[in-house]
Enzyme design. Structure first.
Site, short mmCIF file in Angstrom:
data_model
loop_
_atom_site.label_atom_id
_atom_site.label_comp_id
_atom_site.label_asym_id
_atom_site.label_seq_id
_atom_site.Cartn_x
_atom_site.Cartn_y
_atom_site.Cartn_z
N HIS A 34 42.15 47.16 47.00
CA HIS A 34 42.75 47.51 45.85
C HIS A 34 41.74 47.10 44.77
O HIS A 34 40.65 46.96 44.76
CB HIS A 34 43.84 46.66 45.83
CG HIS A 34 44.90 46.51 46.80
ND1 HIS A 34 46.14 47.28 46.77
CD2 HIS A 34 44.64 45.83 47.82
CE1 HIS A 34 46.83 46.79 47.70
NE2 HIS A 34 46.11 46.05 48.61
N GLU A 116 41.45 42.74 46.71
CA GLU A 116 41.24 43.17 45.47
C GLU A 116 39.88 42.99 44.75
O GLU A 116 39.32 42.15 44.94
CB GLU A 116 42.43 42.52 44.55
CG GLU A 116 43.80 42.35 44.77
CD GLU A 116 44.56 43.70 44.41
OE1 GLU A 116 43.95 44.42 43.54
OE2 GLU A 116 45.81 43.72 44.55
N HIS A 155 44.73 51.58 48.88
CA HIS A 155 45.97 51.37 48.63
C HIS A 155 46.66 52.80 48.44
O HIS A 155 47.70 53.16 48.88
CB HIS A 155 46.22 50.82 47.17
CG HIS A 155 47.43 49.99 47.08
ND1 HIS A 155 47.96 49.46 46.01
CD2 HIS A 155 48.59 50.03 47.87
CE1 HIS A 155 49.29 49.17 46.11
NE2 HIS A 155 49.79 49.28 47.17
ZN LIG Z 1 46.69 48.14 44.97
#
Ligand SMILES: [Zn+2]
Length: 180
Positions: A34, A116, A155
């Site tokens: 992400h 992330e 994602h």
């Molecule tokens: Zn995401």
């Protein structure tokens, strides 16, 4: 890097309350990449850490005020300067993917690890972020036998139409080369 009790050793741990148990028999078998920055395209502040830990009370930034009560998390966050932070232990289910599916198996959160990168769709990632990401992924592959290099997705792959991260500037070829 080393993992002990489903946590990386020697990195910053910030415990997010936004997790629960993985379903019984769920195998950790997918890595989901992400990107996030708060507000979008602004780097180098603490908003993301506070957001994942439900610690934003109110903000002058409208964007942040609007999202601050969402309950989300990821297992790992890699900042622009290469710092890695873990929010949820890998045996637990972090809340990063939302409505998602891969190979007809729904709810990717059940069986994935969410990473992330501090970033956004239209700014390139930093070299150090690739380097740290590769170290992280290599260690995860060693520790979780159902993970594999061909089960690393964006994602946007698992929530098409709904999500675009980590975006078109994430260099998948580079990641692949570095993982060899
Ligand atoms: Zn995401």
């Amino acid at each position: 890097m080393k993992i002990k009790n489903h946590l990386f050793e020697n990195i910053k741990i910030l415990s997010s309350p936004n997790y629960d148990l993985r379903p019984k028999n769920a195998k950790i078998s997918l890595i989901v990449l992400h990107s996030i920055s708060l507000p979008p395209t602004i780097f180098g502040n603490r908003y993301v850490e506070d957001f994942f830990c439900n610690k934003i009370k109110s903000s002058e930034e409208k964007y942040i005020n609007d999202i601050k009560d969402m309950k989300v998390s990821a297992h790992l966050y890699i900042k622009r300067d290469g710092e890695i932070i873990q929010f949820v232990s890998f045996d637990k289910r972090a809340w990063h993917a939302g409505k998602s599916s891969y190979e007809n198996v729904e709810n990717c959160n059940d069986y994935s690890i969410g990473i992330e990168l501090e970033g956004c769709d239209d700014i390139s990632y930093e070299d150090i972020q690739y380097e740290k990401l590769v170290e992280v992924i290599k260690t995860l592959l060693k520790n979780y036998s159902h993970l594999s290099k061909d089960r690393i997705l964006s994602h946007s792959d698992i929530a098409p139409g709904r999500k675009s991260d980590p975006g078109p500037l994430f260099d998948w070829k580079r990641l692949e080369r570095m993982l060899k």
